[in-house]
Design an enzyme around this catalytic site. Sequence first.
Site, PDB file in Angstrom:
ATOM      1  N   LEU A  35      14.424   5.452  -9.006  1.00  0.00           N
ATOM      2  CA  LEU A  35      14.276   5.824 -10.273  1.00  0.00           C
ATOM      3  C   LEU A  35      13.574   7.444 -10.185  1.00  0.00           C
ATOM      4  O   LEU A  35      12.546   7.428  -9.418  1.00  0.00           O
ATOM      5  CB  LEU A  35      13.513   4.901 -11.035  1.00  0.00           C
ATOM      6  CG  LEU A  35      14.155   3.503 -11.116  1.00  0.00           C
ATOM      7  CD1 LEU A  35      13.371   2.448 -11.701  1.00  0.00           C
ATOM      8  CD2 LEU A  35      15.507   3.538 -11.906  1.00  0.00           C
ATOM      9  N   GLU A  75       4.453  -6.041 -11.860  1.00  0.00           N
ATOM     10  CA  GLU A  75       4.651  -4.872 -11.635  1.00  0.00           C
ATOM     11  C   GLU A  75       5.745  -4.413 -11.919  1.00  0.00           C
ATOM     12  O   GLU A  75       7.086  -4.723 -11.135  1.00  0.00           O
ATOM     13  CB  GLU A  75       4.036  -4.051 -10.498  1.00  0.00           C
ATOM     14  CG  GLU A  75       2.444  -4.475 -10.143  1.00  0.00           C
ATOM     15  CD  GLU A  75       1.779  -3.621  -8.853  1.00  0.00           C
ATOM     16  OE1 GLU A  75       0.678  -3.176  -9.088  1.00  0.00           O
ATOM     17  OE2 GLU A  75       2.843  -2.978  -8.065  1.00  0.00           O
ATOM     18  N   GLY A 104       0.742  -1.097   0.009  1.00  0.00           N
ATOM     19  CA  GLY A 104       0.021   0.084   0.122  1.00  0.00           C
ATOM     20  C   GLY A 104       0.792   1.190   0.041  1.00  0.00           C
ATOM     21  O   GLY A 104       0.445   2.207   0.460  1.00  0.00           O
ATOM     22  N   ARG A 135      -3.424 -11.907  -7.358  1.00  0.00           N
ATOM     23  CA  ARG A 135      -4.790 -11.692  -7.312  1.00  0.00           C
ATOM     24  C   ARG A 135      -5.191 -10.920  -8.545  1.00  0.00           C
ATOM     25  O   ARG A 135      -4.633 -10.538  -9.243  1.00  0.00           O
ATOM     26  CB  ARG A 135      -5.195 -10.972  -5.996  1.00  0.00           C
ATOM     27  CG  ARG A 135      -4.484  -9.732  -6.099  1.00  0.00           C
ATOM     28  CD  ARG A 135      -5.117  -8.953  -4.811  1.00  0.00           C
ATOM     29  NE  ARG A 135      -4.158  -7.403  -4.829  1.00  0.00           N
ATOM     30  CZ  ARG A 135      -4.049  -6.393  -5.346  1.00  0.00           C
ATOM     31  NH1 ARG A 135      -4.814  -6.352  -6.507  1.00  0.00           N
ATOM     32  NH2 ARG A 135      -3.175  -5.435  -5.176  1.00  0.00           N
ATOM     33  N   HIS A 191       0.783   6.861  -3.919  1.00  0.00           N
ATOM     34  CA  HIS A 191       0.932   5.369  -4.485  1.00  0.00           C
ATOM     35  C   HIS A 191      -0.361   4.545  -4.597  1.00  0.00           C
ATOM     36  O   HIS A 191      -0.099   3.521  -4.699  1.00  0.00           O
ATOM     37  CB  HIS A 191       1.849   4.669  -3.283  1.00  0.00           C
ATOM     38  CG  HIS A 191       3.227   5.304  -2.927  1.00  0.00           C
ATOM     39  ND1 HIS A 191       3.911   5.561  -4.528  1.00  0.00           N
ATOM     40  CD2 HIS A 191       3.990   5.697  -2.172  1.00  0.00           C
ATOM     41  CE1 HIS A 191       5.297   6.108  -3.844  1.00  0.00           C
ATOM     42  NE2 HIS A 191       4.979   6.286  -2.588  1.00  0.00           N
TER      43      HIS A 191
HETATM   44  P1  ADP Z   1       3.643  -1.327  -2.553  1.00  0.00           P
HETATM   45  O1  ADP Z   1       3.639  -2.780  -2.245  1.00  0.00           O
HETATM   46  O2  ADP Z   1       3.545  -0.574  -1.177  1.00  0.00           O
HETATM   47  O3  ADP Z   1       2.556  -0.785  -3.400  1.00  0.00           O
HETATM   48  P2  ADP Z   1       5.731  -1.123  -4.594  1.00  0.00           P
HETATM   49  O4  ADP Z   1       7.178  -1.834  -4.338  1.00  0.00           O
HETATM   50  O5  ADP Z   1       4.830  -1.745  -5.365  1.00  0.00           O
HETATM   51  O6  ADP Z   1       5.269  -1.038  -2.895  1.00  0.00           O
HETATM   52  O7  ADP Z   1       5.913   0.553  -4.761  1.00  0.00           O
HETATM   53  C1  ADP Z   1       4.912   1.427  -4.642  1.00  0.00           C
HETATM   54  C2  ADP Z   1       5.532   2.592  -5.463  1.00  0.00           C
HETATM   55  O8  ADP Z   1       6.723   3.366  -4.894  1.00  0.00           O
HETATM   56  C3  ADP Z   1       5.639   2.378  -6.928  1.00  0.00           C
HETATM   57  O9  ADP Z   1       4.449   2.633  -7.617  1.00  0.00           O
HETATM   58  C4  ADP Z   1       6.552   3.786  -7.000  1.00  0.00           C
HETATM   59  O10 ADP Z   1       5.769   4.983  -7.167  1.00  0.00           O
HETATM   60  C5  ADP Z   1       7.276   3.662  -5.736  1.00  0.00           C
HETATM   61  N1  ADP Z   1       8.563   3.170  -5.871  1.00  0.00           N
HETATM   62  C6  ADP Z   1       8.749   1.904  -5.482  1.00  0.00           C
HETATM   63  N2  ADP Z   1      10.070   1.552  -5.777  1.00  0.00           N
HETATM   64  C7  ADP Z   1      10.615   2.563  -6.307  1.00  0.00           C
HETATM   65  C8  ADP Z   1      12.062   2.785  -6.814  1.00  0.00           C
HETATM   66  N3  ADP Z   1      12.997   1.944  -6.857  1.00  0.00           N
HETATM   67  N4  ADP Z   1      12.221   4.291  -7.473  1.00  0.00           N
HETATM   68  C9  ADP Z   1      11.352   4.867  -7.547  1.00  0.00           C
HETATM   69  N5  ADP Z   1       9.979   4.656  -7.061  1.00  0.00           N
HETATM   70  C10 ADP Z   1       9.825   3.726  -6.500  1.00  0.00           C
END
Ligand code: ADP
Length: 447
Positions: free
Chosen positions: A203, A275, A164, A291, A235
């Site tokens: 990134l 993702e 989340g 899911r 997010h």
């Molecule tokens: P969660 O499981 O909490 O959703 P994610 O790993 O999917 O976590 O990351 C959620 C969001 O955080 C991503 O969509 C992006 O916006 C940001 N994010 C995560 N990792 C990175 C990264 N290495 N560089 C830049 N933004 C990141």
Amino acid sequence: MFQKILIANRGEIALRVLRACKELGIQTVVVHSTADADAMHVRLADESVCIGPPPSRDSYLNIHQIVAACEITGADAVHPGYGFLSENAKFADILAAHNITFIGPSGDHIRIMGDKIEAKRTAKRLGIPVVPGSDGAVTEEKEAKRIAAEIGYPVIIKASAGGGGRGMKVAHSEADLEVALQTARSEAGAAFGDDAVYIEKYLQKPRHIEVQVFGDGFGRGVHFGERDCSLQRRHQKVWEEANSPALNAEERSRIGGICAKAIADLGYSGAGTIEFLYENGEFYFIEMNTRLQVEHPVTEAITGIDLVHEQIRVASGGGLSVKQEDIKFNGHAIECRINAEDPRTFTPSPGTITHFHTPGGLGIRVDSGVYSGYKIPPYYDSLIGKLIVHGRNRVECMMRLRRALDEFVVDGIKTTLPLFRDLVGNADIANGDYDIHWLEKYLAKEE
Ligand code: ADP
């Protein structure tokens, strides 16, 4: 095929799953809290069972009550929707122990992907490109500094048990790193009961692009193309599209092929989403969801395939109805998530919907669980519906979306509809020119 499916969810997704069951001639049972006795899915189901008071932990997250509801009604399978118990490995295991089919992957696959360090390690082993960073958990500051220097600043520290969008800290230089590491660890420990964190390259201007995959239960994997979910606030996804305006057909089939092969090699069964962040033509794995996703209808719109039908078929042992070569991408689709929230402050706006009128016509789909006179309870998330628009190309899709948004009426509460009416007229959006930070910058300017 199953005789009777119990739907362990609420709102628009409960209704979405119910529709698929009806089409397949399967009896439906829904479970609901006392706050949801008047919900649309409860009215339309063949049977319903009240499983507890409004708080989710006492109802929609109460595994014992849900298993009891299966036994009382004789349901032979459970569809968990998204959220709630959909990625709870223990729930999948308990259902299996009761000879009830969980419509989703095995408990073991849910467990691997629920642990982000393990998920990343698995992705790398399967040949999926990942964000450069630490190989596992990082606890020592010295080690953190060494890794950060190697991959280059800025870096992001992420909780292995995170979800989340919580439990992430960015460090722009070595001076920030110590504090970022300590706060990330203590926040992760407090929020998730697990303080393991890892480091990866941050990134700067990526897009969020995710690939819809399926394992057919016989060791084969396919992909249904990608979705672009870069328009996010805190997010949380707000607007999703298929295909991504940023990818060409060659990139689509390359990343899709990598994902489909990984799914096959993993022996994964059912629907999943891999993702990625996408920057400068490169894909970087961030996580896998095991899911159905909220945004699955954009994929359905461009492929013409009902993904919930496919989930049910795969879980019952019947495999997928299509092979990779049967999956074609037609036109363009956009989904807007309509939340019961103030469109400027995003504070929830529960209450009674006095009038609800949805748009219609070619290429329009509205998935919603609400109706005129419905009282939105304050206990759950604020998604009240999704508007999904399909056109032969992105330009036609945007024209149709603008028209559909004009027709949509929700009176009595505040919704995020006005935000979408603004976005549909924006030049960057029209050009598909946005990254994951675009929406927050736009909202900050509007204030
Ligand atoms: P969660 O499981 O909490 O959703 P994610 O790993 O999917 O976590 O990351 C959620 C969001 O955080 C991503 O969509 C992006 O916006 C940001 N994010 C995560 N990792 C990175 C990264 N290495 N560089 C830049 N933004 C990141």
